[in-house]
Design a protein around this motif. Structure first.
Motif, PDB file in Angstrom:
ATOM      1  N   SER A 114      49.915  42.512  35.802  1.00  0.00           N
ATOM      2  CA  SER A 114      48.388  42.595  35.792  1.00  0.00           C
ATOM      3  C   SER A 114      48.387  44.473  34.439  1.00  0.00           C
ATOM      4  CB  SER A 114      48.317  43.450  37.286  1.00  0.00           C
ATOM      5  OG  SER A 114      48.789  44.804  36.960  1.00  0.00           O
ATOM      6  N   ASP A 135      42.740  45.697  38.066  1.00  0.00           N
ATOM      7  CA  ASP A 135      41.835  44.323  38.232  1.00  0.00           C
ATOM      8  C   ASP A 135      41.779  43.246  39.016  1.00  0.00           C
ATOM      9  OD1 ASP A 135      40.865  42.302  37.056  1.00  0.00           O
ATOM     10  OD2 ASP A 135      40.843  42.594  34.552  1.00  0.00           O
ATOM     11  N   GLU A 137      40.368  40.379  40.026  1.00  0.00           N
ATOM     12  CA  GLU A 137      40.347  39.070  39.646  1.00  0.00           C
ATOM     13  C   GLU A 137      41.512  38.817  38.793  1.00  0.00           C
ATOM     14  OE1 GLU A 137      38.674  36.225  39.962  1.00  0.00           O
ATOM     15  OE2 GLU A 137      37.714  37.084  40.174  1.00  0.00           O
ATOM     16  N   ARG A 138      41.827  39.554  37.872  1.00  0.00           N
ATOM     17  CA  ARG A 138      43.118  39.684  36.795  1.00  0.00           C
ATOM     18  C   ARG A 138      44.881  38.798  38.124  1.00  0.00           C
ATOM     19  NH1 ARG A 138      45.475  42.694  31.961  1.00  0.00           N
ATOM     20  NH2 ARG A 138      48.114  41.672  31.825  1.00  0.00           N
ATOM     21  N   ASN A 141      44.728  36.113  40.296  1.00  0.00           N
ATOM     22  CA  ASN A 141      44.597  34.655  39.917  1.00  0.00           C
ATOM     23  C   ASN A 141      46.450  34.342  38.995  1.00  0.00           C
ATOM     24  OD1 ASN A 141      42.436  33.677  39.570  1.00  0.00           O
ATOM     25  ND2 ASN A 141      41.321  34.999  37.695  1.00  0.00           N
ATOM     26  N   GLU A 142      47.026  35.901  39.330  1.00  0.00           N
ATOM     27  CA  GLU A 142      48.372  36.043  39.182  1.00  0.00           C
ATOM     28  C   GLU A 142      48.737  35.490  40.382  1.00  0.00           C
ATOM     29  OE1 GLU A 142      51.801  39.623  38.539  1.00  0.00           O
ATOM     30  OE2 GLU A 142      50.014  38.829  37.760  1.00  0.00           O
TER      31      GLU A 142
END
Length: 800
Positions: A114, A135, A137-138, A141-142
Motif C-alpha cells: 500500500s 488508500d 481501494e488499493r 485489491n491487495e
C-alpha cells in the motif's frame, strides 16, 4: 419348572410384582439425572484412530485454536465508511467477551503493497484498512488478490468477508482429574459454557442484522447446534411416537385398558433404560438419538402380540378364569417373543464391530433396551390384567382382517404372481446394490434452513471450502557438510545483520521447490478450495519484490526479521523449523455433488508418490477429512461383513427354534429380500450410504424377522389340529396375521416420525427402515405362506 416358577411368583402375586416394578422404576428414574447427551466431534470418530493422534500432533507443532467463523455479506461495499465502522464495532463487541482470545477481520490484514517504502520498513511498520490516510481501494485489491487472503477473509467476488473468532484454550489434561466423575463434570461445564458462548455471540450478531447477512459457523457452533438437535429429536420422536401409539391402540382395541397397559410398559421400559444409561455413563449422540423412539416401537410390538393373543384366547375360551387365560397367553407367546427379541438383539449387536464408540454404545443400548422391554412386558402386562380382571375386556374385529384375508387368498391362488414379483425384487435389488456408494458429505447432513447448512454452504462457495485436509512434508536432516556449506553462505549476512538465529539456515532450495510443487499440484485438483502453505507467503514476497523471486538466503534473513505477531499468525502455521516439516493446509468444497472423498484421498496419495516423486515416508495426510473418511470406510466394511454374520446368526436361531432346515430357510427369505431391496432402492435413488443408512439392512433383518417367527410358530401350532395348508393359512392370516399387520403399521409409522429430525441421515434412516418394514410385512403375509404351500415343510396335508 421355569413356567411353574413364573406362574407361582409373577402371575399369582400381581400386586407384589407391580410394587417391585414401581420401586425399580423409581430407582432407575432417579439415576436418569445422570442421563447425558454428547454432540462433540469425538462422537463421530473411530476410537483409537491413529489419524486422530496425528491430527493432535499437527495442532501442537503448527499451533491451532478452536475458532468460530462469521461470514458477513454487507448491504454496501465492504470498504465503505459505514461497513468498516460496523466491522470494527462488531469486532470490539466480540473481542470484549471473556472467552474470546482474539478476532481477526479484513481490517487486521497487514497491507504490504500500500506504499512505496522499502520492503523491511513496510513489514515492520505495516498498515491496515482501518488506518487513516490509507488508500482503501488499493489495500482492498491487495487483500482480494493475495494468495493468502483471497477466498479466506474475502470472497473472489469481493462481496463477502470472513471474521475469525479464536477461542481461549480451556481444555484440561485428563490426568488432572482423580476420577471419571470429576472429568465428566468438567466436560459438562465446558459444554454448558460453549452453549452460553454461542448464545452470547448470536445476540451480538442479531444486533448487527441490519448491516447485511451474517452467518455463524465453526465446530463449536456445530457441536452446540447438534446438541440442540439431539434434545429436539428425543423430545419430538418420543412425543410423536407416543401419540401415534395411542391413536393406533385406540383404533385397534377401542378400550382404555388396552391403551393404558401397553403405554405403561413403554413408559416404564424407557424410564428404566434412561436410568441405566445414566448409571453406565453411555451418552446419547446424534446417532443414538432415536433410541427412545425405537424402544417405544419395539416394546409396543411385543405388547400388541401379547394383547392380541390374550384377546383371541378370551374369545375362544370364554369360561376360563382370567388368571388361566393370562397363563395360557404368556406360555404360548413366551418363546415366539423371546426369539424375536434375540434376533433383533443379533442385528443391533452387529453394530459393536464398527470401531466407532457412539455406534457401539447404540448397539449395546438397544440390546439392553430390548431385554428390559421383554422383562417389563412379561411382568407388568399380566400383573395389570390380573388387577383389572373385573373390566370387560374384549376387542372388535377391524377392517384389517379383510386385508389379511385378501393376502391369504393371494398366497393360495396367485402363487406364480408372488414368485415373479419376488424374483423381480431380487433382480432390481442386485442392480441397485451394484450402484451403492459410500459418502460422508457433512454439509448435506443438515436441513437447508438450518444455520449450520447456510453458514457452511456460504463458506464452501465463497470462502474456500469447509472440510480441512493437511499435507505434512517431512524433510531429511542435513549432513554436517551441507550445514557447513549453508553456514558459509550466511557468513557475510551475519556480519551485516548482527544475528546468530540458526532458523534462517532451514530455507533451502530443495525444501522450497518441494513445497511449491505440492502446493501447485493441489491447487489444480477438482473440488479443492483454498490452499495455504509457505509458498503462499513466497508469492506475496515475490510480488512485493517487483516480481523477483527471493533467494533462499533472503528468505532466511527475512524470516528472522519478521515481527513476532506476523510470524506467529502467517508463517508458523505452515513451517516447523524445529521439527523440519512443512504444512500445506487446504479445504475441500464439501458441497460439490460429484465429490468422492475416499477416491480424492487415494488420488492425492498416489500422485504425490508417483507424479511428484516423493518418497512415501516423506509426506503424510491428516485432518478432519481423513478422520471422517476413516469413520465411514470402517463402518461400511464392518457392516457389510457383519451383515452376513447377522443372516447366519438368525438362520441358526430359526434352526434352534423350529428344528427344521426347510422352514428355517423359508422363514428368513422374505426378510432377506426386504433388507436387500431397501439397499437396492437406496442405490437406484443414487443416495450415498452414510453413517446411519449403512446400518439399515442389518437392523431391518433383525426387526422384520419377528413377523416370520410369529407366523411360523402359529402355523405349526394350528397345523397340529388342522393338517391342511390352505386352511391353516386362512386361520393364521385372520389371527396372528392381524397382529403382524398391527405391529408393522405401528413400526412403519413410528419410524416415519424420524422425518421430523433436523439431521438428514436420521430422516433417511426413518424413511427407508419404514419402507423395509412395510415390504417385509407384505412378503411375510404373501411370499412366506406361498413358499410353505410349495415346499410343504410340515409333511403331507390331510384333506377333509
Amino acid at each position: 419348572m421355569i413356567s411353574n416358577i413364573y406362574k407361582n411368583i409373577i402371575l399369582k402375586n400381581p400386586k407384589t410384582v407391580l410394587i417391585f416394578i414401581i420401586l425399580t422404576a423409581l430407582f432407575f428414574g432417579y439415576n436418569s439425572k445422570d442421563f447425558r447427551l454428547d454432540a462433540s466431534s469425538e462422537t463421530l470418530l473411530i476410537e483409537g484412530d491413529p489419524d486422530l493422534k496425528y491430527l493432535q500432533e499437527i495442532s501442537e507443532k503448527f499451533g491451532s485454536k478452536d475458532f468460530l467463523v462469521l461470514t458477513l455479506t454487507p448491504n454496501e461495499s465492504i470498504i465503505s465508511d459505514n461497513v468498516i465502522n460496523n466491522i470494527l464495532s462488531l469486532k470490539y463487541k466480540i473481542q470484549s467477551l471473556d472467552w474470546v482470545h482474539n478476532v481477526i477481520t479484513i481490517l487486521d490484514i497487514p497491507l504490504l503493497d500500500s506504499s512505496d517504502e522499502p520492503l523491511m520498513d513496510r513489514i515492520k511498520n505495516y498498515r491496515t484498512l482501518k488506518d487513516e490516510n490509507i488508500d482503501r481501494e488499493r489495500g482492498f485489491n491487495e487483500i482480494a488478490s493475495s494468495p493468502v487472503f483471497k477466498n479466506f477473509v474475502i470472497s473472489e467476488d469481493k462481496t463477502t468477508t470472513g471474521i475469525i473468532v479464536n477461542i481461549k484454550n480451556t481444555e484440561a489434561n485428563a490426568k488432572q482429574f482423580q476420577s471419571k466423575k470429576e472429568l465428566q463434570t468438567y466436560k459438562d461445564k465446558l459444554k454448558e459454557k460453549n452453549h452460553n458462548n454461542i448464545l452470547e455471540i448470536r445476540e451480538i450478531i442479531k444486533s448487527f442484522s441490519d448491516i447485511g447477512k451474517i452467518h455463524l459457523g465453526g465446530i463449536p457452533m456445530i457441536a452446540d447446534d447438534m446438541m440442540t438437535f439431539i434434545k429436539s429429536d428425543i423430545f419430538t420422536f418420543g412425543i410423536g411416537v407416543f401419540l401415534f401409539i395411542v391413536l393406533t391402540l385406540w383404533y385397534v382395541f377401542r378400550k382404555f385398558i388396552w391403551i393404558l397397559i401397553p403405554i405403561s410398559s413403554c413408559f416404564l421400559s424407557v424410564l428404566i433404560m434412561t436410568g441405566f444409561l445414566g448409571i453406565m455413563g453411555w451418552k446419547v449422540t446424534v446417532i443414538s438419538s432415536n433410541f427412545i423412539a425405537l424402544m417405544l416401537i419395539l416394546t409396543m410390538a411385543m405388547n400388541i402380540h401379547m394383547s392380541t393373543r390374550y384377546l383371541q384366547l378370551k374369545t375362544t375360551l370364554e369360561n376360563k378364569p382370567t388368571n388361566e387365560l393370562i397363563y395360557l397367553a404368556t406360555s404360548k407367546m413366551f418363546w415366539p417373543i423371546a426369539y424375536t427379541v434375540l434376533t433383533t438383539i443379533c442385528a443391533f449387536l452387529s453394530l459393536i464391530f464398527s470401531e466407532i464408540k457412539p455406534i457401539i454404545d447404540f448397539g449395546w443400548m438397544m440390546t439392553f433396551g430390548l431385554i428390559t422391554s421383554f422383562i417389563v412386558t412379561f411382568t407388568l402386562l399380566p400383573s395389570l390384567l390380573n388387577l383389572m380382571a373385573s373390566e370387560k375386556i374384549d376387542v372388535q374385529e377391524k377392517s384389517f382382517t379383510n386385508f389379511t384375508n385378501f393376502l391369504a387368498n393371494c398366497s393360495i391362488t396367485k402363487k406364480k404372481l408372488i414368485y415373479i414379483i419376488s424374483i423381480l425384487l431380487i433382480i432390481l435389488s442386485i442392480f441397485g446394490i451394484s450402484k451403492l456408494k459410500v459418502e460422508n458429505s457433512f454439509i448435506n447432513y443438515f436441513s437447508k434452513d438450518t444455520e449450520i447448512y447456510r453458514g457452511m454452504k456460504l463458506i464452501d462457495e465463497k470462502l474456500g471450502g469447509t472440510t480441512p485436509l493437511d499435507i505434512i512434508l517431512k524433510f531429511n536432516t542435513k549432513t554436517n557438510n551441507e550445514v557447513s556449506e549453508k553456514n558459509d553462505e550466511f557468513d557475510d549476512w551475519e556480519e551485516d545483520e548482527n544475528t546468530s538465529d540458526d532458523s534462517k539456515y532451514w530455507f533451502t532450495k530443495d525444501k522450497i521447490d518441494r513445497i511449491k510443487n505440492v502446493h501447485t499440484y493441489l491447487e489444480n485438483l477438482d473440488h479443492i478450495g483454498k490452499v495455504l502453505s509457505f509458498y503462499s507467503i513466497i508469492e506475496i514476497a515475490t510480488t512485493l519484490n517487483n516480481n523477483n523471486e527471493l533467494g533462499t538466503l533472503e528468505m532466511g534473513v527475512l524470516y528472522t526479521k519478521l515481527p513476532e505477531n506476523i510470524k506467529r499468525e502467517i508463517v508458523d502455521p505452515y513451517i516447523s523449523v524445529t521439527n523440519n516439516e512443512a504444512r500445506i493446509s487446504l479445504r475441500i468444497k464439501d458441497s460439490s455433488k460429484d465429490l468422492r472423498r475416499n477416491e480424492l484421498i487415494k488420488k492425492i496419495n498416489y500422485d504425490l508418490h508417483n507424479k511428484l516423486n516423493l518418497k512415501e515416508e516423506s509426506y503424510k495426510l491428516g485432518g478432519v477429512l481423513i478422520l471422517f473418511n476413516n469413520l465411514l470406510q470402517s463402518l461400511f466394511k464392518s457392516q457389510i461383513l457383519t451383515l452376513g454374520l447377522v443372516m447366519l446368526g438368525i438362520f441358526i436361531m430359526f434352526l434352534i427354534l423350529f428344528r427344521n432346515v426347510k422352514i428355517s430357510l423359508i422363514g428368513v427369505i422374505p426378510n432377506f429380500i426386504a433388507a436387500f431391496s431397501i439397499l437396492g432402492l437406496i442405490g437406484l435413488l443414487n443416495i450415498p450410504l452414510d453413517m446411519m443408512t449403512i446400518t439399515i439392512a442389518a437392523i431391518t433383518i433383525g426387526i422384520a424377522v419377528d413377523n416370520s417367527i410369529h407366523y411360523i410358530y402359529r402355523f405349526i401350532e394350528e397345523f397340529k389340529y388342522k393338517q391342511n395348508y390352505n386352511e391353516v393359512i386362512k386361520i393364521c392370516h385372520s389371527s396372528v396375521g392381524v397382529a403382524i399387520l398391527n405391529t408393522s403399521i405401528t413400526i412403519v409409522f413410528g419410524f416415519s416420525i424420524l422425518v421430523l429430525s433436523n439431521f438428514i441421515p436420521t430422516i433417511y434412516f426413518g424413511i427407508f427402515t419404514g419402507i423395509a418394514m412395510l415390504l417385509a410385512m407384505l412378503l411375510v403375509l404373501s411370499l412366506l405362506p406361498a413358499l410353505i404351500t410349495l415346499i410343504k415343510p410340515f409333511g403331507i396335508e390331510i384333506h377333509d
